[in-house]
Design an enzyme around this catalytic site. Structure first.
Site, PDB file in Angstrom:
ATOM      1  N   ASP A  65      26.111  39.894 -25.153  1.00  0.00           N
ATOM      2  CA  ASP A  65      25.419  41.184 -25.236  1.00  0.00           C
ATOM      3  C   ASP A  65      24.385  41.287 -24.130  1.00  0.00           C
ATOM      4  O   ASP A  65      23.848  40.263 -23.714  1.00  0.00           O
ATOM      5  CB  ASP A  65      24.628  41.236 -26.550  1.00  0.00           C
ATOM      6  CG  ASP A  65      25.255  42.141 -27.580  1.00  0.00           C
ATOM      7  OD1 ASP A  65      26.453  42.421 -27.459  1.00  0.00           O
ATOM      8  OD2 ASP A  65      24.539  42.559 -28.501  1.00  0.00           O
ATOM      9  N   TYR A  67      20.571  41.796 -22.881  1.00  0.00           N
ATOM     10  CA  TYR A  67      19.274  41.592 -23.529  1.00  0.00           C
ATOM     11  C   TYR A  67      18.818  42.922 -24.126  1.00  0.00           C
ATOM     12  O   TYR A  67      19.010  43.984 -23.534  1.00  0.00           O
ATOM     13  CB  TYR A  67      18.239  41.115 -22.512  1.00  0.00           C
ATOM     14  CG  TYR A  67      18.548  39.771 -21.883  1.00  0.00           C
ATOM     15  CD1 TYR A  67      18.679  38.619 -22.655  1.00  0.00           C
ATOM     16  CD2 TYR A  67      18.678  39.644 -20.497  1.00  0.00           C
ATOM     17  CE1 TYR A  67      18.941  37.377 -22.070  1.00  0.00           C
ATOM     18  CE2 TYR A  67      18.937  38.408 -19.906  1.00  0.00           C
ATOM     19  CZ  TYR A  67      19.072  37.276 -20.696  1.00  0.00           C
ATOM     20  OH  TYR A  67      19.328  36.058 -20.117  1.00  0.00           O
ATOM     21  N   PHE A  78      23.093  37.352 -18.433  1.00  0.00           N
ATOM     22  CA  PHE A  78      22.058  36.322 -18.312  1.00  0.00           C
ATOM     23  C   PHE A  78      20.933  36.685 -17.341  1.00  0.00           C
ATOM     24  O   PHE A  78      19.926  35.988 -17.263  1.00  0.00           O
ATOM     25  CB  PHE A  78      22.650  34.954 -17.926  1.00  0.00           C
ATOM     26  CG  PHE A  78      23.561  34.378 -18.965  1.00  0.00           C
ATOM     27  CD1 PHE A  78      23.053  33.886 -20.161  1.00  0.00           C
ATOM     28  CD2 PHE A  78      24.933  34.341 -18.766  1.00  0.00           C
ATOM     29  CE1 PHE A  78      23.909  33.359 -21.133  1.00  0.00           C
ATOM     30  CE2 PHE A  78      25.794  33.822 -19.727  1.00  0.00           C
ATOM     31  CZ  PHE A  78      25.274  33.335 -20.904  1.00  0.00           C
ATOM     32  N   HIS A 187      26.969  26.883 -25.180  1.00  0.00           N
ATOM     33  CA  HIS A 187      26.141  28.001 -24.714  1.00  0.00           C
ATOM     34  C   HIS A 187      24.783  27.469 -24.259  1.00  0.00           C
ATOM     35  O   HIS A 187      24.272  26.493 -24.823  1.00  0.00           O
ATOM     36  CB  HIS A 187      25.963  29.018 -25.853  1.00  0.00           C
ATOM     37  CG  HIS A 187      25.459  30.343 -25.411  1.00  0.00           C
ATOM     38  ND1 HIS A 187      24.116  30.606 -25.235  1.00  0.00           N
ATOM     39  CD2 HIS A 187      26.123  31.468 -25.085  1.00  0.00           C
ATOM     40  CE1 HIS A 187      23.980  31.854 -24.829  1.00  0.00           C
ATOM     41  NE2 HIS A 187      25.181  32.406 -24.727  1.00  0.00           N
TER      42      HIS A 187
END
Length: 221
Positions: A65, A67, A78, A187
């Site tokens: 998703d 932020y 990211f 992750h």
């Protein structure tokens, strides 16, 4: 809401844009942006594609998703805008680069510099409502980004796919592993990293070693 996507992707994804699900998705997104605060800004929804053109894709990193905090998301997974504090996952990415390649942690978390070198920073879902993680999931974005991954897999050769965490690994089902280089690890979130599933993966040096072996320029991480 203006949507900006590079011509190289328009050609590759034209059929996708004409699908009914995509038309419904865009209607939903437009309504959400009119009714609520959503991220990234409308003109950056397709920033990953605008910054990294189809013919330039050498590496694909798959996020989940955008932020959902104010001023953070800029359309690249990211990545955060200049001047924004690094979220925990990004901190761990930079720590791994520091450990793997001996580089100092950068002053900005804006990963546009990666995208311009051929790294497609692709979130599975390209939009989100403020402070509501996952709020735009299951509306069609996942179908679209699956199609993007499949197009890259089918129409390009020797692309590096970095799959971080269970969600990205599931997205990686579309990749032809006989012609592409796929690296998988946990992750970079603290939950995963603190359980020993992220640090030491050396994905950044492994990516560059592979690119060098096939005669492509390495990424300056």
């Amino acid at each position: 809401m203006s949507i900006k996507i590079h011509d190289s992707w328009k050609i590759v994804l034209q059929n996708e844009f004409e699908e009914e699900y995509f038309q419904n998705l865009i209607s939903f997104v437009k309504n959400e942006y009119q009714s609520h605060t959503c991220f990234p800004p409308g003109n950056q929804i397709f920033a990953a594609f605008d910054t990294c053109h189809f013919e330039d894709v050498k590496v694909v990193i798959i996020g989940q998703d955008p932020y959902h905090g104010k001023g953070q998301a800029n359309g690249l997974c990211f990545s955060v805008n200049d001047g924004i504090s690094f979220p925990p996952s990004l901190i761990n990415i930079f720590k791994e680069i520091q450990s793997d390649l001996g580089q100092t942690i950068p002053v900005t978390g804006n990963l546009e510099r990666w995208a311009k070198q051929g790294v497609l920073l692709l979130n599975a879902t390209l939009t989100v409502r403020e402070s509501q993680a996952g709020s735009h999931q299951n509306r069609g974005w996942e179908t679209f980004t699956d199609a993007v991954i499949k197009k890259i897999s089918d129409e390009k050769d020797q692309v590096v796919f970095l799959l971080w965490g269970g969600f990205a690994k599931k997205k990686g089902i579309k990749i032809d592993r006989n012609k592409h280089f796929v690296l998988e690890t946990g992750h970079p979130s603290p939950l995963s990293a603190n359980r020993g599933l992220w640090f030491g993966n050396k994905h950044f040096s492994k990516t560059n070693d592979y690119l060098k072996s096939i005669g492509k320029p390495e990424i300056d991480w």
